[in-house]
Design an enzyme around this catalytic site. Structure first.
Site, PDB file in Angstrom:
ATOM      1  N   ARG A   1      -4.029   2.832   8.696  1.00 11.05           N
ATOM      2  CA  ARG A   1      -3.895   1.706   7.773  1.00 11.05           C
ATOM      3  C   ARG A   1      -2.750   0.814   7.749  1.00 11.05           C
ATOM      4  NH1 ARG A   1      -8.054   3.159   3.820  1.00 11.05           N
ATOM      5  NH2 ARG A   1      -8.690   5.418   3.920  1.00 11.05           N
TER       6      ARG A   1
ATOM      7  N   TYR B   1      14.122 -34.262 -15.964  1.00 11.75           N
ATOM      8  CA  TYR B   1      12.275 -34.779 -15.613  1.00 11.75           C
ATOM      9  C   TYR B   1      12.002 -34.760 -14.179  1.00 11.75           C
ATOM     10  CZ  TYR B   1      12.489 -39.375 -14.862  1.00 11.75           C
ATOM     11  OH  TYR B   1      12.711 -40.924 -14.356  1.00 11.75           O
TER      12      TYR B   1
ATOM     13  N   HIS C   1     -15.870  -8.840   1.160  1.00 14.66           N
ATOM     14  CA  HIS C   1     -15.195 -10.121   2.332  1.00 14.66           C
ATOM     15  C   HIS C   1     -15.822 -11.087   1.868  1.00 14.66           C
ATOM     16  CE1 HIS C   1     -13.474 -12.488   4.612  1.00 14.66           C
ATOM     17  NE2 HIS C   1     -12.548 -11.831   5.339  1.00 14.66           N
TER      18      HIS C   1
ATOM     19  N   MET D   1      -5.742  -7.407   8.319  1.00 15.54           N
ATOM     20  CA  MET D   1      -4.872  -6.680  10.214  1.00 15.54           C
ATOM     21  C   MET D   1      -6.153  -5.022  10.049  1.00 15.54           C
ATOM     22  SD  MET D   1      -1.131  -6.424   9.264  1.00 15.54           S
ATOM     23  CE  MET D   1      -0.675  -6.184   7.149  1.00 15.54           C
TER      24      MET D   1
ATOM     25  N   SER E   1      16.222 -42.358 -11.183  1.00 14.13           N
ATOM     26  CA  SER E   1      14.769 -41.432 -10.675  1.00 14.13           C
ATOM     27  C   SER E   1      15.191 -40.904  -8.692  1.00 14.13           C
ATOM     28  CB  SER E   1      13.541 -42.182 -11.374  1.00 14.13           C
ATOM     29  OG  SER E   1      12.736 -42.058 -10.377  1.00 14.13           O
TER      30      SER E   1
ATOM     31  N   ARG F   1      -3.571  -1.773  -6.400  1.00 17.94           N
ATOM     32  CA  ARG F   1      -2.879  -2.974  -5.680  1.00 17.94           C
ATOM     33  C   ARG F   1      -2.800  -3.909  -7.700  1.00 17.94           C
ATOM     34  NH1 ARG F   1      -5.752  -4.849  -0.592  1.00 17.94           N
ATOM     35  NH2 ARG F   1      -7.816  -5.577  -1.043  1.00 17.94           N
TER      36      ARG F   1
ATOM     37  N   GLY G   1      -7.706  -7.086   4.933  1.00 23.52           N
ATOM     38  CA  GLY G   1      -8.986  -8.039   5.461  1.00 23.52           C
ATOM     39  C   GLY G   1      -8.228  -8.202   7.117  1.00 23.52           C
TER      40      GLY G   1
ATOM     41  N   LYS H   1       0.894  -1.285  -0.666  1.00 17.48           N
ATOM     42  CA  LYS H   1       0.196   0.283   0.350  1.00 17.48           C
ATOM     43  C   LYS H   1       0.555   1.049  -0.056  1.00 17.48           C
ATOM     44  CE  LYS H   1      -4.105  -0.250   2.392  1.00 17.48           C
ATOM     45  NZ  LYS H   1      -4.039  -0.446   3.797  1.00 17.48           N
TER      46      LYS H   1
ATOM     47  N   CYS I   1      10.370 -38.809  -8.573  1.00 13.12           N
ATOM     48  CA  CYS I   1       9.317 -39.603  -8.742  1.00 13.12           C
ATOM     49  C   CYS I   1       8.877 -39.683  -7.503  1.00 13.12           C
ATOM     50  CB  CYS I   1       9.162 -40.358  -9.382  1.00 13.12           C
ATOM     51  SG  CYS I   1      10.279 -41.932  -8.581  1.00 13.12           S
TER      52      CYS I   1
HETATM   53  C1  PEP Z   1      10.006 -42.166  -2.939  1.00  8.22           C
HETATM   54  O1  PEP Z   1      10.349 -42.734  -2.046  1.00  8.22           O
HETATM   55  O2  PEP Z   1       9.980 -41.440  -3.159  1.00  8.22           O
HETATM   56  C2  PEP Z   1       9.296 -43.263  -4.118  1.00  8.22           C
HETATM   57  C3  PEP Z   1       8.667 -42.507  -5.125  1.00  8.22           C
HETATM   58  O3  PEP Z   1       8.996 -44.750  -3.621  1.00  8.22           O
HETATM   59  P1  PEP Z   1       7.730 -44.261  -2.905  1.00  8.22           P
HETATM   60  O4  PEP Z   1       7.145 -43.452  -2.289  1.00  8.22           O
HETATM   61  O5  PEP Z   1       6.232 -45.655  -3.351  1.00  8.22           O
HETATM   62  O6  PEP Z   1       8.341 -45.354  -1.796  1.00  8.22           O
END
Ligand code: PEP
Ligand code: MG
Length: 906
Positions: A98, A884, A489, A109, A797, A371, A107, A27, A864
């Site tokens: 303010r 990836y 609100h 604070m 992975s 803003r 809203g 502000k 993963c």
């Molecule tokens: C992990 O451990 O991050 C994984 C992807 O395998 P899980 O969650 O199946 O143990």
């Protein structure tokens, strides 16, 4: 820490600028900037966020002493600019105080308006303005606000009555009037007197009549409000650090309640719900800012077009609209013209949609705030893509303008069109925040939170909401209010949260005591089902079926734009063709993790699996595995077919075997009957599988090493499935992943089993096929010896779920027993199972990637674990040089955006 604590602005000059928001708050920085751009803003000054930190370190008195000279100098500057004097009854200056943090916290604070009034000044103001009603109304509002905010009179519990509201009700009922603005001067004077008595009674002290004392009280109260419960909760929900602090802006008051030529309003340069490029907003004649947002009076639309649309939605005739709810465009055409020009100028100046507050005092327009407007996920994407097309921003900025997590809203289900045909529309309100919500009615925020925690989907129904309702709004699927407009609100907060909201549904009658809501004579009780369409404002009876959203239009354009810049590609974690299909529709370019164990939980397969577990000899085990093989193969055919031409990374069996056997007497009895063995035998086997630390026990590749025939069966099923598809002319790309490797020897052994099985299946099928063998890196030792492991792995992975578990030594399944204490003691900022710990776990990843590449330069690396769909973790993966990320299907677009942002940031 900045040396300068106070920054002044006014009359086209300012000591601050827009890019100083960390120091001046959003502000304060924008008030300064508006002055520099030539927008009319009342003069004032901003005390920095650093002072807020000092306030919490050194205390109130020390901070007042530090600020004294600067504040006096700045007040003098306001007086000179505006030609009025603070505390002078003959020509009084009043100010507003303010809050304003770096990130907007609407809203959450406190604010104090009309400061500087006392028994003498009010008389002077009445005389000067020749408007005693205005003067006394301002005074009673000030005493009430000051009492609530500075003197702590505001009730803490929802059931407690606000002492001031009780007094107002009492005075109104004595006179038989309904609305606050019907109170006459004597009654307003009576209110001030009664308010002061209530303050004296509750706090033991008199209301401060010295304006200077009032000012310091208000400044300190605003700093104090940084740590109020709702502000803390809001920061937690929005990931805003506690140590940022708030700035305090003090500004000369201008009045929208000085009669028929005065007004106040809130406006947006584009539609915050849909993103459409339509100037819109709400205003009220003869009112102060809080009247527009509080929902007590029905606010009117700023533009004629908006007003007509509103009337149509509300079922108000054109005649009634014109006489009772005209637009600002019709009522004050000159002011409207200027407002429209400035909103356009501000949007072009900031290159983003603006959310602005203004006041018209006796025909003169003042801007009080601008803003970047909060918006829904849909609006976020549309506005970014539109601004890009309009040439206001470039491609990279368009990508950066979108918040990855907010895309989640676009992925939420929408109402099924077929189902809607058979649904009864109860009523409609304003389409305040889009989305489809269906759930059980609750009336109070704490009930919403409780019911939600118990696994219910709830819709919170209120007359209107206030900042106290935040936790309940966050827990609810949607919010329905009887009162309040598009800037109420409920509407603003719901849009910020991406929550479905229908506001201002005038035909609903909420009875908090009975816990019912009546809609056109039909009574609904707490627990009854109701559905809301936040995009149209419709309210439906009962539960309405929803269907999944799709990536199309602007959303698809944004995703295409992301692909242009991104380096990381996004795969998905999917175990079924259905999930794989969903992920593919969201742009996943492969499967990064297919957890084969999830395929065993179907009746037929679990039976064969249990036979395998029960087997005493290798021979018996092979027999059971032979039954499993065609079933597994069928699964793999499904998933490889769906991802035709894209890599599919299938992980060998990972979890401990005890997960596949029943632990209760009843289940064990059924299993004994099915297997044709005694229950005693089952019990013995279950007991033998029991481990003290199953997460660290017989799981992952340890299973395949102890029982190589499992690895063999799975390999044959995977490659057999791929060959079957290849024979059909498809292009399957299988990858076989070994889990939970800690030393290269484990991988070496498993790879031998895999290669042998591959040879067998190729010979049986009379056809060969390329495939890759890789490993999970999820044990710290594997990360530390990645160079050796890479000799046997074609890809890594990172399983950051297990890697986090074993690096911190926190059980991934039990962290909630101590996480809250760790968060409140600031040992952790976030749950490390949700947001990757870049400092510790991240180091292991980085060094493993480097070591792996030294051994095998073309080693592919991905992630993963759950973190693969969390924006800050995805960005880290980009910087760590991964190829990836893989995440659950509904996180795929989020990861795609985060990956593109990482590339752009670089
Ligand atoms: C992990 O451990 O991050 C994984 C992807 O395998 P899980 O969650 O199946 O143990
Ligand atoms: Mg794991």
């Amino acid at each position: 820490m900045s040396e300068k604590r106070v920054y002044t602005f006014g009359n086209g000059k300012a000591e601050g600028r827009a890019d100083m928001r960390n120091l001046l708050g959003g502000k304060g920085a924008n008030l300064a900037e508006m002055n520099l751009v030539g927008v009319p803003v009342p003069p004032g000054f901003t005390i920095t966020t650093d002072v807020c930190t000092e306030y919490y370190e050194k205390g109130k008195d020390a901070v007042v002493a530090l600020l004294k000279d600067d504040v006096e100098r700045s007040m003098k500057l306001i007086e000179d600019t505006i030609g009025k004097k603070f505390g002078d009854p003959s020509n009084p200056l009043l100010v507003s105080v303010r809050s304003g943090a770096r990130a907007s916290m609407p809203g959450m604070m406190d604010t104090i308006l009309n400061l500087g009034l006392n028994d003498e000044v009010v008389e002077g103001l009445a005389k000067k303005t020749d408007n005693p009603h205005f003067a006394w109304d301002s005074y009673r509002r000030f005493v009430q606000m000051y009492g609530d905010v500075v003197l702590g009179m505001k009730p803490v519990n929802k059931d407690d009555v606000d002492p001031f509201e009780a007094i107002i009700e009492q005075v109104k009922s004595q006179r038989g009037i309904k609305l606050d603005y019907e109170l006459n001067v004597e009654e307003l004077q009576q209110l001030v007197k009664l308010f002061k008595e209530a303050i004296k009674k509750q706090t033991g002290s008199d209301f401060p009549s010295d304006p200077v004392e009032q000012l310091w009280g208000a400044i300190c109260a605003v700093f104090g409000s940084w740590m109020n419960k709702r502000a803390i909760l809001y920061r937690k929900l929005n990931g805003i650090p506690d140590d940022w602090g708030t700035a305090v802006s003090v500004m000369a008051m201008v009045y929208g309640n000085m009669g028929e030529t005065s007004a106040t309003g809130v406006c947006f340069s584009r539609d915050a719900a849909t993103g459409e490029n339509i100037f819109n907003g709400e205003w009220l004649k003869n009112a102060q800012g809080e009247d527009v947002v509080s929902g007590v009076r029905t606010p009117q639309q700023i533009t004629l077009e908006g007003s007509r649309r509103w009337a149509e939605l509300q079922g108000v005739s054109e005649e009634e609209r014109k006489s009772k709810y005209p637009s600002l465009e019709e009522e004050m055409p000159e002011v409207y013209k200027q407002l429209n020009e400035i909103q356009d100028k501000l949007e072009k100046h900031y290159h983003d949609m603006q959310d602005m507050e203004f006041t018209v005092q006796e025909g003169k327009l003042w801007f009080l705030q601008t803003r970047n407007g909060k918006r829904t996920g849909t609006a976020m994407v549309k506005i970014a893509m539109d601004l890009l097309k309009e040439g206001e921003i470039d491609e990279k900025t368009a990508i950066e303008r979108c918040e990855p997590n907010k895309l989640d809203e676009l992925l939420h289900p929408i109402f099924d069109k077929e189902a809607l045909k058979h649904t009864h529309t109860l009523t409609h309100g304003l389409p305040a925040s889009p989305g489809a919500a269906t759930g059980q009615i609750v009336f109070f925020a704490d009930d919403a939170a409780k019911w939600h925690a118990d696994g219910h989907k709830v819709v919170m129904v209120r007359i209107e909401t206030s900042p106290e309702d935040l936790a309940g709004m966050s827990a609810a699927e949607g919010i329905l209010t009887a009162r309040g407009g598009m800037t109420s609100h409920a509407a603003v907060v719901a849009r910020g949260m991406g929550k479905c909201c229908v506001s201002g549904a005038g035909n609903i009658h909420v009875d908090y005591k009975k816990r019912t809501v009546e809609i056109h004579g039909q009574v609904f009780h707490e627990g009854d089902y109701i559905s809301l369409n936040g995009s149209t404002g419709q309210v439906y009876e009962g539960e309405v079926k929803t269907r999944p959203a799709e990536v199309s239009g602007y959303f698809a354009e944004l995703m295409d734009l992301c692909d242009k810049y991104t380096k990381l590609v996004v795969r998905t974690n999917a175990d079924t063709p259905h999930d794989a299909e969903v992920a593919k529709s969201f742009g996943a370019v492969g499967i990064g993790l297919c957890r084969t164990e999830h395929m065993f939980f179907e009746a037929e397969k679990i039976k064969a699996m249990r036979e395998m577990i029960l087997a005493d000899t290798t021979e018996d085990r092979e027999k059971a595995l032979a039954k499993l093989l065609p079933l597994q193969k069928k699964d793999f055919v499904g998933i490889l077919k769906c991802m035709n031409g894209l890599p599919v990374n299938i992980r060998l069996l990972d979890p401990p075997l005890h997960e596949f056997v029943p632990h209760d007497e009843k289940g064990q009895k059924i299993m004994a009957e099915e297997m044709g063995v005694s229950i005693q035998k089952i019990k013995e086997r279950v007991a033998s599988l029991e481990e003290h630390n199953p997460m660290l026990g017989l799981r992952g590749c340890r299973l395949g090493i102890k029982f190589p025939e499992i690895t063999k069966m799975q390999t044959k099923a995977i490659l057999g499935a791929a060959i079957e598809l290849k024979k059909q002319g498809l292009d399957p790309k299988p990858e076989i992943m070994v889990p939970l490797v800690g030393t290269y020897k484990e991988l070496k052994l498993q790879k031998e089993v895999i290669n042998k099985a591959a040879k067998e299946v190729f010979a049986e099928e009379g056809m060969e096929l390329p495939f890759k063998v890789g490993t999970m890196i999820e044990i710290p030792r594997a990360a530390l010896t990645a160079d050796k492991i890479a000799e046997y792995a074609e890809y890594f992975s990172f399983g950051t779920n297990d890697l986090t578990q074993m690096t911190f030594g926190y059980s991934r399944d039990d962290i909630n027993s101590f996480l809250p204490s760790y968060l409140s003691n600031k040992i952790l900022d976030v749950d490390p199972f949700q947001v990757l710990d870049q400092e510790g776990v991240g180091q292991l990843i980085k060094s493993a990637v480097e070591k792996g590449h030294k051994t095998r330069p073309d080693l592919k690396c991905g992630i993963c674990g759950e973190h693969g769909g969390e924006p800050s973790s995805v960005k880290f993966c980009h910087r760590a040089g991964l190829d990836y990320v893989s995440c659950s299907p509904f996180r795929v677009p989020i990861a795609r955006l985060a990956a593109a942002q990482a590339a752009v940031e670089e």
